[in-house]
Design a protein around this motif. Structure first.
Motif: not given
Length: 106
Positions: A28-49
């Motif tokens: 799978l291809h993922v954007k580099p973490a530096g390009q993630w929006r804070p809401s995406y990181l929040r979703s990851l931390r909250e388990g909303d994969y």
């Protein structure tokens, strides 16, 4: 942050800035973490994969991610690999760190 070799940097550039990582035997291809929006990181931390995947992957790869229905351990390994491939260190902030030297008051 991990230093990328020129070949790795060129490969990232050639894939429109996405990095490849394997999840359950599927690339799978993922954007580099530096390009993630804070809401995406929040979703990851909250388990909303599923929401996270839609934000950081192409629509096709996000659909594959959801269909794979990976375990928490597999997802953790996948995100760690993806962030490491992109030159990011999982769990580390790009912010300044405190000096290890203390300031003495006079």
């Amino acid at each position: 942050m991990t230093d990328l070799t020129p070949a790795e940097a060129q490969e990232i550039e050639a894939t429109d800035g996405y990095v490849a990582a394997e999840l359950c035997g599927v690339t799978l291809h993922v954007k580099p973490a530096g390009q993630w929006r804070p809401s995406y990181l929040r979703s990851l931390r909250e388990g909303d994969y599923d929401t996270w995947a839609v934000g950081v992957m192409s629509a096709e790869d996000a659909a594959k991610f959801v269909d794979l229905d990976a375990t928490f351990d597999e997802i953790a390994e996948f995100t760690s690999t993806a962030m490491g491939t992109a030159g990011e260190t999982p769990g580390k902030s790009g912010g300044r760190s405190r000096s290890s030297r203390t300031t003495r008051k006079r």
